[in-house]
Design a protein around this motif. Structure first.
Motif, mmCIF file in Angstrom:
data_model
loop_
_atom_site.group_PDB
_atom_site.id
_atom_site.type_symbol
_atom_site.label_atom_id
_atom_site.label_comp_id
_atom_site.label_asym_id
_atom_site.label_seq_id
_atom_site.Cartn_x
_atom_site.Cartn_y
_atom_site.Cartn_z
ATOM 1 N N SER A 82 0.856 -1.186 0.000
ATOM 2 C CA SER A 82 0.000 0.000 0.000
ATOM 3 C C SER A 82 0.861 1.193 0.000
ATOM 4 N N ALA A 83 0.416 2.066 -0.573
ATOM 5 C CA ALA A 83 1.281 3.260 -0.444
ATOM 6 C C ALA A 83 1.441 3.623 1.025
ATOM 7 N N VAL A 114 -3.795 0.074 10.611
ATOM 8 C CA VAL A 114 -2.821 1.169 10.648
ATOM 9 C C VAL A 114 -1.706 0.933 9.631
ATOM 10 N N ASP A 115 -1.359 -0.315 9.403
ATOM 11 C CA ASP A 115 -0.331 -0.604 8.411
ATOM 12 C C ASP A 115 -0.787 -0.178 7.014
ATOM 13 N N ARG A 116 -2.048 -0.415 6.709
ATOM 14 C CA ARG A 116 -2.572 0.008 5.408
ATOM 15 C C ARG A 116 -2.602 1.527 5.287
ATOM 16 N N LEU A 117 -2.944 2.205 6.381
ATOM 17 C CA LEU A 117 -3.137 3.648 6.342
ATOM 18 C C LEU A 117 -1.843 4.442 6.487
ATOM 19 N N GLY A 122 1.566 2.627 7.323
ATOM 20 C CA GLY A 122 2.801 1.889 7.138
ATOM 21 C C GLY A 122 3.568 1.633 8.415
ATOM 22 N N VAL A 123 2.896 1.135 9.455
ATOM 23 C CA VAL A 123 3.555 0.936 10.749
ATOM 24 C C VAL A 123 4.651 -0.127 10.679
ATOM 25 N N THR A 124 4.522 -1.094 9.776
ATOM 26 C CA THR A 124 5.570 -2.121 9.667
ATOM 27 C C THR A 124 6.892 -1.490 9.281
#
Length: 378
Positions: free
Chosen positions: A15-16, A287-290, A292-294
């Motif tokens: 995801s961006a 949150v990762d999609r929104l 990029g927490v990874t």
């Protein structure tokens, strides 16, 4: 502290990202007691609990403690009024101050004629600036490190059935500039929730980050905790291990490797990272999609160089974690996003241990209030 398990890589035959800059605040220190002073976003929110969990995972045994010192309906003036009676009894080393939405008097501005009055809004912001400055000064005068939180915006983009008034959003944005100015003028750190929320809200995520335009839901709170941890300069990569297919250990950071053995179709070793990954809960994935927490906070990299071309299975304590190509291992596999034994450990931390901690803090805070016969200021 380390978390040991046996890991092996076995050959299978036949995801961006949206990043928003924020002014850094001081990293958390071992044994530090941190008070989050705010309104209902803090009081009824989950971000203090998520932050405690993240610190337990990333800095095990550090003894860092987060104290929820929010009260619903509070303004900066009300927070100042209870600094000594509700916050200082927690004996904090650091106070993070987060107010704003109630200082806009948003519950009074259902009438556009009132809300659009520039002089009225300027007066509100002037009072907010004065109270925030006094609160910051008084908190610093106690000897506590004092920092500011730029709280989430009023979400005017959402389609939720809640009162929507663009003047509220404008008033809160103006107060955010006041927070930034106070941070610069007083030379104190600031963590920025507002900018990331505003950018994500513009895309109208479903469900929205703020269920009533003001208060974040669980995903929004997980984002707040992530933003706060990132603002301290927490590194994205907490462990890195690099091996060869022949069993040579080339590099270890944040982890140790022992008992390495290798054959043409297997590499086996004991692996002990010094920290745990963030929990792979539904909030994490959202949150990762929104945001990029990874890539921002959750990288635990395993590299194995020189594996024969083909597919290899990664296992930990006898449990398959996934299948990867030799090229994947040469580039690096992120263990933090796999169902490792340590993922189970961090989920365990999120259960009974933290629940007991928060209940004890809540009971202690209520006892202090009852003993003084005080009612929280609004």
């Amino acid at each position: 502290m380390c978390y040991n398990h046996c890991m092996s890589i076995v050959c299978l035959l036949a995801s961006a990202i949206r990043l928003t800059a924020a002014l850094a605040i001081e990293p958390f220190h071992p044994g530090e007691r941190v008070a989050l002073l705010g309104d209902s976003i803090t009081h009824h929110g989950y971000y203090p609990q998520y932050l405690q969990l993240f610190l337990e995972a990333r800095h095990p045994g550090s003894g860092i403690r987060i104290f929820n010192c929010g009260i619903g309906g509070n303004t900066a003036a009300a927070g100042r009024a209870r600094l000594r009676t509700d916050v200082l009894p927690r004996e904090p080393d650091r106070i993070l101050i987060g107010f704003g939405i109630n200082d806009t008097a948003f519950w009074e501005v259902r009438d556009d004629a009132i809300a659009s009055n520039a002089l009225w809004r300027a007066d509100l912001n002037s009072r907010y600036r004065a109270n925030l400055a006094r609160l910051s000064d008084e908190a610093k005068a106690t000897g506590c490190r004092t920092e500011l939180l730029l709280m989430p915006p009023f979400d005017t983009n959402s389609t939720v059935k809640a009162v929507n008034n663009p003047y509220i959003g404008g008033a809160l944005s103006a107060m955010c500039e006041t927070v930034r100015g106070t941070s610069r003028e007083k030379g104190i750190g600031m963590a920025d929730f507002h900018s990331a929320f505003a950018e994500i809200n513009a895309e109208r995520p479903v469900p929205p980050l703020q269920y009533d335009r003001v208060h974040p839901g669980k995903v929004g709170n997980f984002l707040m905790a992530s933003l706060l941890l990132a603002a301290t300069g927490e590194p994205a990569e907490f462990a890195r291990t690099r091996l060869t297919a022949g069993g040579e250990v080339l590099e270890t950071r944040g982890a140790s490797v022992a008992e390495v053995s290798a054959t043409k179709d297997r590499v086996e070793f004991d692996y002990s990272p010094q920290a745990l990954p963030l929990p792979l809960c539904p909030e994490y994935r959202a949150v990762d999609r929104l945001w990029g927490v990874t890539d921002r906070l959750n990288r635990e990299i395993l590299i194995v160089e020189g594996l024969a071309a083909g597919e290899w299975t990664l296992t930990a304590d006898g449990r398959d974690l996934g299948t990867f190509s030799a090229a994947d291992f040469a580039k690096g596999v992120n263990l933090a996003v796999l169902e490792t034994p340590n993922q189970l450990k961090v989920r365990g931390l999120a259960g009974a241990p933290l629940t007991r901690l928060w209940k004890a803090q809540h009971d202690e805070r209520a006892l202090v209030r009852d003993s003084r016969g005080e009612i929280p200021a609004n």
